[in-house]
Motif scaffolding. Structure first.
Motif, PDB file in Angstrom:
ATOM      1  N   GLU A 195     -19.016  17.407  -4.770  1.00 49.66           N
ATOM      2  CA  GLU A 195     -17.757  16.746  -5.128  1.00 49.66           C
ATOM      3  C   GLU A 195     -17.343  17.102  -6.551  1.00 49.66           C
ATOM      4  O   GLU A 195     -16.161  17.351  -6.827  1.00 49.66           O
ATOM      5  N   ALA A 196     -18.315  17.150  -7.463  1.00 44.32           N
ATOM      6  CA  ALA A 196     -18.013  17.513  -8.849  1.00 44.32           C
ATOM      7  C   ALA A 196     -17.490  18.943  -8.939  1.00 44.32           C
ATOM      8  O   ALA A 196     -16.556  19.227  -9.695  1.00 44.32           O
ATOM      9  N   ALA A 197     -18.081  19.841  -8.165  1.00 46.58           N
ATOM     10  CA  ALA A 197     -17.624  21.237  -8.166  1.00 46.58           C
ATOM     11  C   ALA A 197     -16.206  21.350  -7.611  1.00 46.58           C
ATOM     12  O   ALA A 197     -15.384  22.116  -8.123  1.00 46.58           O
ATOM     13  N   THR A 198     -15.908  20.560  -6.577  1.00 42.20           N
ATOM     14  CA  THR A 198     -14.556  20.574  -5.995  1.00 42.20           C
ATOM     15  C   THR A 198     -13.527  20.065  -6.991  1.00 42.20           C
ATOM     16  O   THR A 198     -12.436  20.632  -7.136  1.00 42.20           O
ATOM     17  N   GLU A 199     -13.849  18.986  -7.696  1.00 40.73           N
ATOM     18  CA  GLU A 199     -12.934  18.433  -8.684  1.00 40.73           C
ATOM     19  C   GLU A 199     -12.720  19.397  -9.840  1.00 40.73           C
ATOM     20  O   GLU A 199     -11.613  19.512 -10.364  1.00 40.73           O
ATOM     21  N   ALA A 200     -13.775  20.098 -10.235  1.00 43.12           N
ATOM     22  CA  ALA A 200     -13.659  21.056 -11.332  1.00 43.12           C
ATOM     23  C   ALA A 200     -12.719  22.197 -10.962  1.00 43.12           C
ATOM     24  O   ALA A 200     -11.981  22.715 -11.803  1.00 43.12           O
ATOM     25  N   GLU A 201     -12.737  22.610  -9.696  1.00 40.41           N
ATOM     26  CA  GLU A 201     -11.861  23.685  -9.248  1.00 40.41           C
ATOM     27  C   GLU A 201     -10.402  23.254  -9.244  1.00 40.41           C
ATOM     28  O   GLU A 201      -9.508  24.082  -9.421  1.00 40.41           O
ATOM     29  N   LYS A 202     -10.156  21.965  -9.043  1.00 43.59           N
ATOM     30  CA  LYS A 202      -8.773  21.471  -8.987  1.00 43.59           C
ATOM     31  C   LYS A 202      -8.125  21.436 -10.368  1.00 43.59           C
ATOM     32  O   LYS A 202      -6.914  21.563 -10.495  1.00 43.59           O
ATOM     33  N   LYS A 203      -8.935  21.239 -11.422  1.00 44.47           N
ATOM     34  CA  LYS A 203      -8.383  21.107 -12.770  1.00 44.47           C
ATOM     35  C   LYS A 203      -7.960  22.472 -13.309  1.00 44.47           C
ATOM     36  O   LYS A 203      -8.703  23.442 -13.181  1.00 44.47           O
ATOM     37  N   PRO A 204      -6.763  22.545 -13.925  1.00 49.27           N
ATOM     38  CA  PRO A 204      -6.347  23.817 -14.525  1.00 49.27           C
ATOM     39  C   PRO A 204      -7.216  24.136 -15.732  1.00 49.27           C
ATOM     40  O   PRO A 204      -7.648  23.230 -16.454  1.00 49.27           O
ATOM     41  N   PRO A 205      -7.499  25.389 -15.981  1.00 41.90           N
ATOM     42  CA  PRO A 205      -8.333  25.744 -17.130  1.00 41.90           C
ATOM     43  C   PRO A 205      -7.663  25.391 -18.450  1.00 41.90           C
ATOM     44  O   PRO A 205      -6.441  25.488 -18.585  1.00 41.90           O
ATOM     45  N   VAL A 206      -8.444  24.956 -19.408  1.00 42.85           N
ATOM     46  CA  VAL A 206      -7.921  24.621 -20.731  1.00 42.85           C
ATOM     47  C   VAL A 206      -7.639  25.918 -21.464  1.00 42.85           C
ATOM     48  O   VAL A 206      -8.546  26.705 -21.754  1.00 42.85           O
ATOM     49  N   ASP A 207      -6.371  26.131 -21.800  1.00 39.83           N
ATOM     50  CA  ASP A 207      -5.951  27.423 -22.357  1.00 39.83           C
ATOM     51  C   ASP A 207      -5.628  27.273 -23.841  1.00 39.83           C
ATOM     52  O   ASP A 207      -4.488  27.383 -24.260  1.00 39.83           O
ATOM     53  N   THR A 208      -6.653  26.966 -24.639  1.00 40.31           N
ATOM     54  CA  THR A 208      -6.433  26.806 -26.078  1.00 40.31           C
ATOM     55  C   THR A 208      -6.824  28.050 -26.854  1.00 40.31           C
ATOM     56  O   THR A 208      -6.157  28.441 -27.804  1.00 40.31           O
ATOM     57  N   GLY A 209      -7.907  28.687 -26.456  1.00 43.32           N
ATOM     58  CA  GLY A 209      -8.399  29.853 -27.177  1.00 43.32           C
ATOM     59  C   GLY A 209      -7.389  30.980 -27.295  1.00 43.32           C
ATOM     60  O   GLY A 209      -7.081  31.429 -28.387  1.00 43.32           O
TER      61      GLY A 209
END
Length: 222
Positions: A174-188
């Motif tokens: 479930e944690a892996a599925t939720e992580a895939e749903k979140k957009p990547p943090v594009d700060t760098g």
């Protein structure tokens, strides 16, 4: 004497050449995936509900491997993901969903039997191959059956190592599925981009000042 020995060797070689294909056909194919659990899919027994099981799949070969789930009850069971491609050493936890029927003939819940089985098949593929289920139809002769899994019911009210492990794997899936749903943090990249822009303007300014100095020297000489 030498001729007799030669005939015996020919007969022996003939027997071996006949036996080798047969021996090869009965030997089990080398497994490409490691499954955990290795033989069973454990479900909490909750009649009338859709239960979840989990299984960890790891590519233990040196090749890219496509895998696919199959079940004898596609109407009441499904898998997430139903298949995919794993790079060497990569692993994932798949979630298996199954609707549990009400018991018949007053059987005890935990003794309820099921004929549902799951099968995991694998196929060696080239790097860069996109996963599509048709891969296994196009290369049937190269498909290996990794394991046929049996369904085992667990009493959700009775603690057990198998039940604890199932809960941990489901939480990880479930944690892996939720992580895939979140957009990547594009700060760098933004910071780098701004840095590149600043450096570009700095270089332009230095070139501009250098030209001014050259022009000033030329004007003095004149």
């Amino acid at each position: 004497m030498a001729a007799a020995d030669h005939r015996k060797r020919q007969q022996s070689d003939g027997k071996l050449s006949w036996l080798c294909p047969f021996t090869k056909s009965i030997l089990p194919a080398k497994r490409r995936l490691r499954l955990d659990p290795s033989n069973n899919l454990y479900f909490p027994y909750e009649p009338g509900k859709q239960a979840k099981s989990a299984i960890k799949i790891k590519n233990t070969s040196k090749s890219f491997v496509a895998f696919k789930f199959q079940t004898t009850a596609p109407k009441s069971c499904y898998m997430r993901p139903p298949g995919g491609i794993l790079v060497p050493g990569e692993s994932l936890i798949a979630t298996v969903f199954k609707f549990i029927e009400q018991p018949e003939n007053n059987e005890k819940p935990i003794d309820q039997k099921t004929k549902v089985k799951f099968k995991i098949i694998s196929l060696k593929v080239k790097e860069g191959t996109d996963y599509v289920p048709e891969l296994f139809d196009e290369q049937k002769d190269k498909v290996s059956i990794e394991r046929t899994l049996k369904v085992v019911f667990l009493d959700p009210e009775r603690p057990s190592p198998a039940l604890d492990k199932l809960k941990r794997q489901l939480a990880q899936a479930e944690a892996a599925t939720e992580a895939e749903k979140k957009p990547p943090v594009d700060t760098g990249p933004k910071v780098v981009g701004e840095g590149l822009i600043v450096d570009e303007w700095k270089e332009r300014r230095e070139r501009y000042l250098a030209r001014q100095q050259v022009d000033a020297v030329d004007s003095v000489k004149q």
